[in-house]
Design a protein around this motif. Structure first.
Motif, PDB file in Angstrom:
ATOM      1  N   MET A 273       0.826  -1.207   0.000  1.00 35.26           N
ATOM      2  CA  MET A 273       0.000   0.000   0.000  1.00 35.26           C
ATOM      3  C   MET A 273       0.858   1.253   0.000  1.00 35.26           C
ATOM      4  SD  MET A 273      -2.800   1.496  -0.243  1.00 35.26           S
ATOM      5  CE  MET A 273      -3.918   0.100  -0.180  1.00 35.26           C
ATOM      6  N   GLN A 274       1.935   1.254   0.759  1.00 36.98           N
ATOM      7  CA  GLN A 274       2.838   2.407   0.755  1.00 36.98           C
ATOM      8  C   GLN A 274       3.464   2.609  -0.615  1.00 36.98           C
ATOM      9  OE1 GLN A 274       5.164   0.971   4.179  1.00 36.98           O
ATOM     10  NE2 GLN A 274       4.671   2.871   5.250  1.00 36.98           N
ATOM     11  N   LEU A 275       3.821   1.507  -1.264  1.00 35.81           N
ATOM     12  CA  LEU A 275       4.363   1.591  -2.615  1.00 35.81           C
ATOM     13  C   LEU A 275       3.326   2.172  -3.570  1.00 35.81           C
ATOM     14  CD1 LEU A 275       6.141  -1.882  -2.699  1.00 35.81           C
ATOM     15  CD2 LEU A 275       7.297   0.332  -2.707  1.00 35.81           C
ATOM     16  N   PHE A 276       2.110   1.702  -3.462  1.00 34.07           N
ATOM     17  CA  PHE A 276       1.026   2.196  -4.303  1.00 34.07           C
ATOM     18  C   PHE A 276       0.822   3.693  -4.107  1.00 34.07           C
ATOM     19  CE2 PHE A 276      -3.437   3.347  -4.826  1.00 34.07           C
ATOM     20  CZ  PHE A 276      -3.709   2.889  -6.101  1.00 34.07           C
ATOM     21  N   LEU A 277       0.815   4.136  -2.851  1.00 37.70           N
ATOM     22  CA  LEU A 277       0.610   5.554  -2.563  1.00 37.70           C
ATOM     23  C   LEU A 277       1.749   6.410  -3.097  1.00 37.70           C
ATOM     24  CD1 LEU A 277      -0.831   5.326   1.061  1.00 37.70           C
ATOM     25  CD2 LEU A 277      -2.063   5.944  -1.017  1.00 37.70           C
ATOM     26  N   GLU A 278       2.973   5.876  -3.055  1.00 42.93           N
ATOM     27  CA  GLU A 278       4.092   6.637  -3.604  1.00 42.93           C
ATOM     28  C   GLU A 278       3.957   6.785  -5.114  1.00 42.93           C
ATOM     29  OE1 GLU A 278       8.981   6.829  -3.748  1.00 42.93           O
ATOM     30  OE2 GLU A 278       7.975   5.523  -2.300  1.00 42.93           O
ATOM     31  N   ILE A 279       3.510   5.733  -5.776  1.00 49.22           N
ATOM     32  CA  ILE A 279       3.297   5.820  -7.222  1.00 49.22           C
ATOM     33  C   ILE A 279       2.269   6.894  -7.551  1.00 49.22           C
ATOM     34  CG2 ILE A 279       2.335   4.599  -9.228  1.00 49.22           C
ATOM     35  CD1 ILE A 279       3.541   2.031  -8.090  1.00 49.22           C
TER      36      ILE A 279
ATOM     37  N   TRP B 134      13.473   2.184  -8.025  1.00 50.69           N
ATOM     38  CA  TRP B 134      13.173   0.903  -7.398  1.00 50.69           C
ATOM     39  C   TRP B 134      13.866  -0.265  -8.107  1.00 50.69           C
ATOM     40  CZ3 TRP B 134       7.133   1.543  -6.725  1.00 50.69           C
ATOM     41  CH2 TRP B 134       6.892   2.521  -5.744  1.00 50.69           C
ATOM     42  N   ALA B 135      14.948   0.016  -8.790  1.00 43.02           N
ATOM     43  CA  ALA B 135      15.644  -1.031  -9.558  1.00 43.02           C
ATOM     44  C   ALA B 135      16.037  -2.219  -8.683  1.00 43.02           C
ATOM     45  CB  ALA B 135      16.873  -0.441 -10.240  1.00 43.02           C
ATOM     46  N   ASP B 136      16.370  -1.966  -7.428  1.00 43.12           N
ATOM     47  CA  ASP B 136      16.792  -3.031  -6.515  1.00 43.12           C
ATOM     48  C   ASP B 136      15.736  -3.352  -5.468  1.00 43.12           C
ATOM     49  OD1 ASP B 136      19.324  -3.195  -7.768  1.00 43.12           O
ATOM     50  OD2 ASP B 136      20.016  -1.461  -6.613  1.00 43.12           O
TER      51      ASP B 136
ATOM     52  N   GLY C 264       8.755  -3.303  -5.050  1.00 42.59           N
ATOM     53  CA  GLY C 264       8.420  -2.157  -5.876  1.00 42.59           C
ATOM     54  C   GLY C 264       8.283  -2.536  -7.339  1.00 42.59           C
ATOM     55  N   GLN C 265       9.172  -3.387  -7.816  1.00 40.28           N
ATOM     56  CA  GLN C 265       9.100  -3.834  -9.209  1.00 40.28           C
ATOM     57  C   GLN C 265       7.807  -4.602  -9.465  1.00 40.28           C
ATOM     58  OE1 GLN C 265      11.059  -3.323 -11.924  1.00 40.28           O
ATOM     59  NE2 GLN C 265      12.247  -1.860 -10.707  1.00 40.28           N
ATOM     60  N   GLU C 266       7.371  -5.373  -8.494  1.00 36.91           N
ATOM     61  CA  GLU C 266       6.121  -6.125  -8.657  1.00 36.91           C
ATOM     62  C   GLU C 266       4.920  -5.190  -8.769  1.00 36.91           C
ATOM     63  OE1 GLU C 266       3.551  -9.571  -6.308  1.00 36.91           O
ATOM     64  OE2 GLU C 266       5.633  -9.173  -5.749  1.00 36.91           O
ATOM     65  N   VAL C 267       4.897  -4.149  -7.946  1.00 38.51           N
ATOM     66  CA  VAL C 267       3.795  -3.187  -8.002  1.00 38.51           C
ATOM     67  C   VAL C 267       3.833  -2.416  -9.321  1.00 38.51           C
ATOM     68  CG1 VAL C 267       2.801  -1.133  -6.943  1.00 38.51           C
ATOM     69  CG2 VAL C 267       3.662  -2.979  -5.505  1.00 38.51           C
ATOM     70  N   LEU C 268       5.023  -2.041  -9.775  1.00 37.48           N
ATOM     71  CA  LEU C 268       5.146  -1.360 -11.059  1.00 37.48           C
ATOM     72  C   LEU C 268       4.633  -2.238 -12.193  1.00 37.48           C
ATOM     73  CD1 LEU C 268       8.690   0.287 -10.749  1.00 37.48           C
ATOM     74  CD2 LEU C 268       6.480   1.433 -10.601  1.00 37.48           C
TER      75      LEU C 268
END
Length: 248
Positions: free
Chosen positions: A4-10, A211-213, A217-221
């Motif tokens: 969810m935090q990753l989603f919100l950052e996007i 989020w290369a590493d 994050g890569q999964e959410v992208l």
């Protein structure tokens, strides 16, 4: 950082958090004939509030925008102050499944790209009692536009929103909840791209490097890219539909 935090950052500082545009907002508003001169309006799941501000420009009454996420409420508050509308527009944090307003508090309840969080039927059933007699409910909902979609499209939406129905199914729900159908229309493809998918694609490019590493994050992208790719190729099978109904 969780999903969810990753989603919100996007999605932070995006113009919209779902499909929509000013032209569609105003087209739906025109269907709400006979509103009071200063209607009381509630925008549920308002996000950063582009449509909230469109309504504020078009109407003279008090408008309350409610969203669960603080960052969107703060973005709307900045826009309210920028436009000098703090005397009429209120940004408020709240849960759409537990709205704290008494019955008949509003003449118009609005929701663009958010009712799916509760589900179309549950949202209409829960929100319509907040309308004064003769009040309007105007919402957009992800909707099947053609039958027998390709397998990958059906799988994506069955996993993401299994309650998704066609137009006739949603109209039946409105009527079963006591609503009078006033009108409905499919949002144009530009309503997906101009303020939503277009800016989102640019954001994904920036975060790809950041989020290369970061496997999570890569999964959410990848999920975001899949959604955009499906719409690019299969937008004739599904879209967002504006539904306008009157209650009481």
């Amino acid at each position: 950082m969780d999903e969810m935090q990753l989603f919100l950052e996007i999605h932070q500082n995006m113009p919209r958090q779902g499909p929509g545009n000013t032209a569609s907002t105003l087209k739906a508003l025109k269907l709400c004939a006979g509103l009071p001169s200063a209607p009381r309006v509630l925008d549920v799941g308002c996000g950063p509030g582009m449509q909230t501000m469109d309504l504020a420009q078009a109407l003279d009454g008090p408008i309350t925008g409610v969203d669960f996420f603080t960052q969107y409420v703060e973005e709307l508050q900045k826009n309210i102050e920028k436009e000098g509308m703090a005397d009429r527009v209120t940004a408020m944090q709240g849960d759409m499944e537990a709205l704290f307003f008494p019955p008949a508090s509003f003449d118009l309840i609005w929701s663009e790209g958010a009712i799916y969080i509760m589900g179309f039927e549950k949202g209409i059933h829960s929100w319509s009692p907040l309308l004064a007699p003769g009040g309007y409910l105007a919402v957009t909902e992800a909707t099947w536009l053609k039958s027998e979609p390709p397998a990958r499209v059906k799988q994506f939406w069955d996993e993401g929103y299994p309650l998704m129905k066609n137009i006739e199914g949603n109209l039946d729900i409105i009527q079963a909840c006591g609503g009078e159908i006033i009108g409905h229309f499919v949002l144009p493809e530009s309503a997906w791209w101009d303020h939503y998918y277009g800016p989102l694609e640019k954001r994904l490019e920036i975060l790809e490097e950041k989020w290369a590493d970061n496997p999570a994050g890569q999964e959410v992208l990848a999920m975001e890219r899949t959604e955009i790719d499906l719409f690019k190729n299969y937008s004739d099978y599904y879209g967002y539909v504006f539904y306008v109904a009157r209650f009481g």
